[in-house]
Design a protein around this motif. Sequence first.
Motif, PDB file in Angstrom:
ATOM      1  N   TYR A  36       0.764  -1.207  -0.138  1.00 43.87           N
ATOM      2  CA  TYR A  36      -0.035   0.114  -0.049  1.00 43.87           C
ATOM      3  C   TYR A  36       0.973   1.101  -0.130  1.00 43.87           C
ATOM      4  CZ  TYR A  36      -3.283   3.426   1.278  1.00 43.87           C
ATOM      5  OH  TYR A  36      -4.171   4.550   1.524  1.00 43.87           O
ATOM      6  N   ALA A  37       1.823   1.053   0.818  1.00 45.30           N
ATOM      7  CA  ALA A  37       2.746   2.486   0.844  1.00 45.30           C
ATOM      8  C   ALA A  37       3.468   2.436  -0.380  1.00 45.30           C
ATOM      9  CB  ALA A  37       4.043   2.013   1.825  1.00 45.30           C
ATOM     10  N   LEU A  38       3.992   1.414  -1.145  1.00 42.87           N
ATOM     11  CA  LEU A  38       4.478   1.623  -2.373  1.00 42.87           C
ATOM     12  C   LEU A  38       3.455   2.229  -3.595  1.00 42.87           C
ATOM     13  CD1 LEU A  38       6.990   0.983  -4.083  1.00 42.87           C
ATOM     14  CD2 LEU A  38       5.938  -1.141  -4.757  1.00 42.87           C
ATOM     15  N   ASN A  39       2.201   1.717  -3.544  1.00 40.43           N
ATOM     16  CA  ASN A  39       1.202   2.109  -4.374  1.00 40.43           C
ATOM     17  C   ASN A  39       1.132   3.814  -3.887  1.00 40.43           C
ATOM     18  OD1 ASN A  39       1.052  -0.017  -5.845  1.00 40.43           O
ATOM     19  ND2 ASN A  39      -0.595  -0.815  -4.550  1.00 40.43           N
ATOM     20  N   LEU A  40       1.057   4.216  -2.875  1.00 43.93           N
ATOM     21  CA  LEU A  40       0.712   5.702  -2.329  1.00 43.93           C
ATOM     22  C   LEU A  40       1.716   6.526  -2.920  1.00 43.93           C
ATOM     23  CD1 LEU A  40      -1.290   6.932  -0.596  1.00 43.93           C
ATOM     24  CD2 LEU A  40       0.065   6.591   1.289  1.00 43.93           C
ATOM     25  N   LEU A  41       3.006   6.061  -2.975  1.00 46.37           N
ATOM     26  CA  LEU A  41       4.118   6.692  -3.714  1.00 46.37           C
ATOM     27  C   LEU A  41       4.406   6.559  -5.060  1.00 46.37           C
ATOM     28  CD1 LEU A  41       6.676   5.869  -0.779  1.00 46.37           C
ATOM     29  CD2 LEU A  41       5.383   8.344  -1.051  1.00 46.37           C
ATOM     30  N   THR A 101       2.922   8.119  -7.483  1.00 46.49           N
ATOM     31  CA  THR A 101       3.058   9.092  -8.106  1.00 46.49           C
ATOM     32  C   THR A 101       4.241   9.914  -8.550  1.00 46.49           C
ATOM     33  OG1 THR A 101       2.494  10.635  -6.282  1.00 46.49           O
ATOM     34  CG2 THR A 101       0.633   9.829  -7.738  1.00 46.49           C
ATOM     35  N   TYR A 102       5.371   9.561  -7.463  1.00 48.04           N
ATOM     36  CA  TYR A 102       6.581   9.905  -7.366  1.00 48.04           C
ATOM     37  C   TYR A 102       7.384   8.962  -8.064  1.00 48.04           C
ATOM     38  CZ  TYR A 102       4.796  13.211  -3.824  1.00 48.04           C
ATOM     39  OH  TYR A 102       4.230  13.993  -3.234  1.00 48.04           O
ATOM     40  N   THR A 103       7.353   7.640  -8.010  1.00 41.36           N
ATOM     41  CA  THR A 103       8.134   6.761  -8.433  1.00 41.36           C
ATOM     42  C   THR A 103       7.833   5.844  -9.631  1.00 41.36           C
ATOM     43  OG1 THR A 103       7.071   4.960  -7.125  1.00 41.36           O
ATOM     44  CG2 THR A 103       8.808   5.915  -6.119  1.00 41.36           C
ATOM     45  N   GLN A 104       6.563   6.050 -10.089  1.00 42.88           N
ATOM     46  CA  GLN A 104       5.742   5.721 -11.390  1.00 42.88           C
ATOM     47  C   GLN A 104       5.732   4.222 -11.384  1.00 42.88           C
ATOM     48  OE1 GLN A 104       4.441   7.633 -13.618  1.00 42.88           O
ATOM     49  NE2 GLN A 104       5.333   9.322 -12.203  1.00 42.88           N
TER      50      GLN A 104
END
Length: 89
Positions: A47-52, A54-57
């Motif tokens: 979830y944290a990876l998906n939340l970020l 927008t920055y990591t693509q």
Amino acid sequence: MYIKYAVWVLLILSSLLLLVTVLRNRGAGRLLSGLTLNVVVAAFLLYALNLLSTYTQVDLPINTATLGTVTVLGVPGVLLLVGLKLTLL
């Protein structure tokens, strides 16, 4: 129609047997609680990876395969999935 009921009966029966096993054996309860904790941490990492994303693509779906991989491998599992995603797509 009858198969749907049979699946529900099988699910309820297996859940009850799992509950009986956990209540009778302390080691099984400890194992089940540890596995549950690993699944929760894995879901939080995805979830944290998906939340970020927008920055990591990089966005990984939270499904059985990804959750199982991250549950067993932990943070290296997340890195493995990210590497596979970037390599294959």
